[in-house]
Scaffold this motif. Structure first.
Motif, PDB file in Angstrom:
ATOM      1  N   ILE A 132      30.739  39.039  31.456  1.00 34.46           N
ATOM      2  CA  ILE A 132      30.331  38.345  30.240  1.00 34.46           C
ATOM      3  C   ILE A 132      30.629  36.848  30.366  1.00 34.46           C
ATOM      4  O   ILE A 132      29.888  36.008  29.880  1.00 34.46           O
ATOM      5  CB  ILE A 132      31.046  38.945  29.013  1.00 34.46           C
ATOM      6  N   LEU A 133      31.697  36.516  31.061  1.00 31.83           N
ATOM      7  CA  LEU A 133      32.073  35.119  31.255  1.00 31.83           C
ATOM      8  C   LEU A 133      31.340  34.466  32.424  1.00 31.83           C
ATOM      9  O   LEU A 133      31.554  33.308  32.725  1.00 31.83           O
ATOM     10  CB  LEU A 133      33.579  35.016  31.479  1.00 31.83           C
ATOM     11  N   GLY A 134      30.501  35.254  33.100  1.00 32.43           N
ATOM     12  CA  GLY A 134      29.726  34.722  34.209  1.00 32.43           C
ATOM     13  C   GLY A 134      30.449  34.752  35.546  1.00 32.43           C
ATOM     14  O   GLY A 134      30.022  34.132  36.507  1.00 32.43           O
ATOM     15  N   ILE A 135      31.547  35.476  35.580  1.00 35.06           N
ATOM     16  CA  ILE A 135      32.309  35.578  36.830  1.00 35.06           C
ATOM     17  C   ILE A 135      31.947  36.899  37.498  1.00 35.06           C
ATOM     18  O   ILE A 135      32.115  37.961  36.908  1.00 35.06           O
ATOM     19  CB  ILE A 135      33.821  35.512  36.559  1.00 35.06           C
ATOM     20  N   GLN A 136      31.436  36.822  38.694  1.00 35.02           N
ATOM     21  CA  GLN A 136      31.052  38.034  39.417  1.00 35.02           C
ATOM     22  C   GLN A 136      32.140  38.410  40.416  1.00 35.02           C
ATOM     23  O   GLN A 136      32.555  37.570  41.222  1.00 35.02           O
ATOM     24  CB  GLN A 136      29.722  37.827  40.131  1.00 35.02           C
ATOM     25  N   ILE A 137      32.555  39.640  40.342  1.00 32.46           N
ATOM     26  CA  ILE A 137      33.551  40.165  41.275  1.00 32.46           C
ATOM     27  C   ILE A 137      32.902  41.321  42.021  1.00 32.46           C
ATOM     28  O   ILE A 137      32.559  42.335  41.410  1.00 32.46           O
ATOM     29  CB  ILE A 137      34.816  40.652  40.538  1.00 32.46           C
ATOM     30  N   PRO A 138      32.717  41.179  43.326  1.00 39.20           N
ATOM     31  CA  PRO A 138      32.094  42.275  44.083  1.00 39.20           C
ATOM     32  C   PRO A 138      33.026  43.486  44.140  1.00 39.20           C
ATOM     33  O   PRO A 138      34.245  43.336  44.208  1.00 39.20           O
ATOM     34  CB  PRO A 138      31.878  41.674  45.466  1.00 39.20           C
ATOM     35  N   TYR A 139      32.434  44.674  44.087  1.00 38.59           N
ATOM     36  CA  TYR A 139      33.237  45.895  44.192  1.00 38.59           C
ATOM     37  C   TYR A 139      33.452  46.230  45.663  1.00 38.59           C
ATOM     38  O   TYR A 139      32.508  46.328  46.431  1.00 38.59           O
ATOM     39  CB  TYR A 139      32.554  47.080  43.509  1.00 38.59           C
TER      40      TYR A 139
END
Length: 91
Positions: free
Chosen positions: A3-10
């Motif tokens: 939602i904050l635009g931070i992408q964390i790859p799994y």
């Protein structure tokens, strides 16, 4: 975070990738009685009855077949000599 635009790859943690902790996930599966009486050997056990493998209820680091430690079929828990202390009689 998305939602904050931070992408964390799994991905799995790197310590899981190399198998260093794989041994911690295995259950003890060996009879540690001084004399194992099971015809299949220390590494084999049955699901119930006299040849069921009971693990120490305190540490789970040692096990015994019911018959090898002279335990009845109704005994639900067992403690190894290290956890029970010297001179303790299993019943």
């Amino acid at each position: 975070m998305a939602i904050l635009g931070i992408q964390i790859p799994y991905r799995l943690p790197t310590w899981e990738d190399n198998g260093a902790y794989e041994a911690l996930l295995r259950r003890h599966s060996r009879c540690n009685a001084s004399e194992c009486l099971y015809h299949g050997g220390r590494e084999q056990a049955e699901g119930s009855g006299p040849w069921q493998l009971l693990l120490c209820s305190s540490c789970a680091a040692e096990g015994t077949h019911r018959q090898c430690s002279h335990l009845s079929n109704t005994t639900a828990t067992w403690e190894c000599d290290g956890c029970a202390g010297p001179g303790y009689q299993h019943r």
